[in-house]
Motif scaffolding. Structure first.
Motif, PDB file in Angstrom:
ATOM      1  N   ARG A  96     -90.071  20.052 -57.608  1.00  0.00           N
ATOM      2  CA  ARG A  96     -88.816  20.022 -58.369  1.00  0.00           C
ATOM      3  C   ARG A  96     -88.477  21.429 -58.819  1.00  0.00           C
ATOM      4  NH1 ARG A  96     -89.007  15.956 -62.539  1.00  0.00           N
ATOM      5  NH2 ARG A  96     -90.470  14.949 -61.183  1.00  0.00           N
ATOM      6  N   ILE A  97     -87.187  21.659 -59.009  1.00  0.00           N
ATOM      7  CA  ILE A  97     -86.710  22.942 -59.506  1.00  0.00           C
ATOM      8  C   ILE A  97     -85.612  22.661 -60.531  1.00  0.00           C
ATOM      9  CG2 ILE A  97     -85.036  23.213 -57.629  1.00  0.00           C
ATOM     10  CD1 ILE A  97     -85.594  26.243 -57.788  1.00  0.00           C
ATOM     11  N   ASP A  98     -85.635  23.408 -61.609  1.00  0.00           N
ATOM     12  CA  ASP A  98     -84.650  23.238 -62.682  1.00  0.00           C
ATOM     13  C   ASP A  98     -83.718  24.448 -62.682  1.00  0.00           C
ATOM     14  OD1 ASP A  98     -83.228  22.776 -64.987  1.00  0.00           O
ATOM     15  OD2 ASP A  98     -84.977  22.365 -66.224  1.00  0.00           O
ATOM     16  N   PHE A 114     -86.681  28.422 -53.042  1.00  0.00           N
ATOM     17  CA  PHE A 114     -87.443  27.192 -53.287  1.00  0.00           C
ATOM     18  C   PHE A 114     -87.435  26.292 -52.055  1.00  0.00           C
ATOM     19  CE2 PHE A 114     -87.056  22.674 -54.552  1.00  0.00           C
ATOM     20  CZ  PHE A 114     -88.312  22.476 -55.085  1.00  0.00           C
ATOM     21  N   LEU A 115     -86.248  26.085 -51.460  1.00  0.00           N
ATOM     22  CA  LEU A 115     -86.155  25.194 -50.295  1.00  0.00           C
ATOM     23  C   LEU A 115     -86.847  25.792 -49.072  1.00  0.00           C
ATOM     24  CD1 LEU A 115     -82.549  23.748 -50.639  1.00  0.00           C
ATOM     25  CD2 LEU A 115     -84.726  22.682 -51.242  1.00  0.00           C
ATOM     26  N   ILE A 116     -86.793  27.094 -48.914  1.00  0.00           N
ATOM     27  CA  ILE A 116     -87.497  27.737 -47.789  1.00  0.00           C
ATOM     28  C   ILE A 116     -89.000  27.510 -47.926  1.00  0.00           C
ATOM     29  CG2 ILE A 116     -88.123  29.975 -46.794  1.00  0.00           C
ATOM     30  CD1 ILE A 116     -85.197  30.845 -47.318  1.00  0.00           C
ATOM     31  N   VAL A 126     -87.506  16.519 -52.499  1.00  0.00           N
ATOM     32  CA  VAL A 126     -87.610  17.350 -53.693  1.00  0.00           C
ATOM     33  C   VAL A 126     -86.495  16.979 -54.664  1.00  0.00           C
ATOM     34  CG1 VAL A 126     -88.733  19.263 -52.484  1.00  0.00           C
ATOM     35  CG2 VAL A 126     -86.245  19.239 -52.701  1.00  0.00           C
ATOM     36  N   LEU A 127     -86.679  17.337 -55.916  1.00  0.00           N
ATOM     37  CA  LEU A 127     -85.693  17.085 -56.960  1.00  0.00           C
ATOM     38  C   LEU A 127     -85.104  18.416 -57.395  1.00  0.00           C
ATOM     39  CD1 LEU A 127     -84.470  14.905 -58.898  1.00  0.00           C
ATOM     40  CD2 LEU A 127     -86.259  15.572 -60.512  1.00  0.00           C
ATOM     41  N   VAL A 128     -83.782  18.510 -57.384  1.00  0.00           N
ATOM     42  CA  VAL A 128     -83.076  19.710 -57.832  1.00  0.00           C
ATOM     43  C   VAL A 128     -82.307  19.326 -59.097  1.00  0.00           C
ATOM     44  CG1 VAL A 128     -81.340  21.439 -57.264  1.00  0.00           C
ATOM     45  CG2 VAL A 128     -82.879  20.594 -55.483  1.00  0.00           C
ATOM     46  N   LEU A 175     -80.367  16.028 -58.334  1.00  0.00           N
ATOM     47  CA  LEU A 175     -80.145  15.586 -56.954  1.00  0.00           C
ATOM     48  C   LEU A 175     -81.476  15.375 -56.254  1.00  0.00           C
ATOM     49  CD1 LEU A 175     -77.517  18.275 -55.905  1.00  0.00           C
ATOM     50  CD2 LEU A 175     -77.032  15.867 -56.279  1.00  0.00           C
ATOM     51  N   TYR A 176     -81.545  14.304 -55.479  1.00  0.00           N
ATOM     52  CA  TYR A 176     -82.649  14.162 -54.531  1.00  0.00           C
ATOM     53  C   TYR A 176     -82.218  14.917 -53.279  1.00  0.00           C
ATOM     54  CZ  TYR A 176     -84.260  10.085 -57.252  1.00  0.00           C
ATOM     55  OH  TYR A 176     -84.698   9.244 -58.233  1.00  0.00           O
TER      56      TYR A 176
END
Length: 186
Positions: A96-98, A114-116, A126-128, A175-176
């Protein structure tokens, strides 16, 4: 280093103008920005002491073309059975990232990195966290921008699906994101 009290260069104004065209301004704010721009005139010549860097354009950048192939692609929704399992915790959110509280530029760069990394590790869901962004009467810049970014060229090959999170994971403020499967070499 802070730029407080310094005016923008011509190149900075051109770049800012291109960025500003992609977002909606608060009511009345755009008029104030347009009034503060300098009068159109010949741009001052720059003398370069060395070779130009990758961020120093030699001529003003043209506006992006409106070709249909350059529009951000729309991400597919996450399948209903998988979405339900994510919402109930039966399919784990692997990272997850905030992002809430960050500027668009900071959030964009952080999300891309983060996504890379998540994709390189082979993660799938992942949770954004974008935040709801309802201060000042808006609907949240990051909440609106992140799904659009996920379809942009620099995110191509990373995300394959995106849905608002279930209430237990942040609801409309998160977001998922389903990541694409990592391609294995020969």
């Amino acid at each position: 280093m802070s730029r407080k009290g310094k005016s923008l260069t011509v190149d900075d104004r051109i770049l800012w103008g291109q960025v500003a065209k992609t977002v909606d301004a608060y009511p009345g704010r755009m008029e104030a920005l347009l009034d503060s721009q300098p009068q159109a005139g010949p741009a001052p010549e720059k003398k370069s002491a060395g070779p130009a860097g990758p961020l120093a354009p030699k001529r003003p950048m043209a506006a992006p073309s409106k070709k249909p192939g350059l529009a951000p692609r729309a991400l597919n929704p996450i399948d209903k059975p998988v979405y339900k399992k994510l919402a109930k915790g039966r399919v784990p959110l692997e990272a997850r990232i905030d992002l809430h509280g960050l500027t668009q530029s900071e959030a964009h760069d952080l999300l891309l990195g983060f996504l890379i990394r998540a994709h390189a590790r082979g993660l799938r869901h992942v949770l954004v966290i974008t935040g709801k962004g309802q201060s000042r009467g808006g609907d949240g810049v990051l909440r609106r921008s992140v799904p659009r970014w996920l379809g942009a060229a620099e995110f191509h090959g990373l995300a394959s699906g995106c849905e608002p999170a279930a209430r237990g994971h942040g609801g409309d403020g998160a977001l998922y994101v389903r990541l694409k499967k990592r391609e294995h070499g020969p």
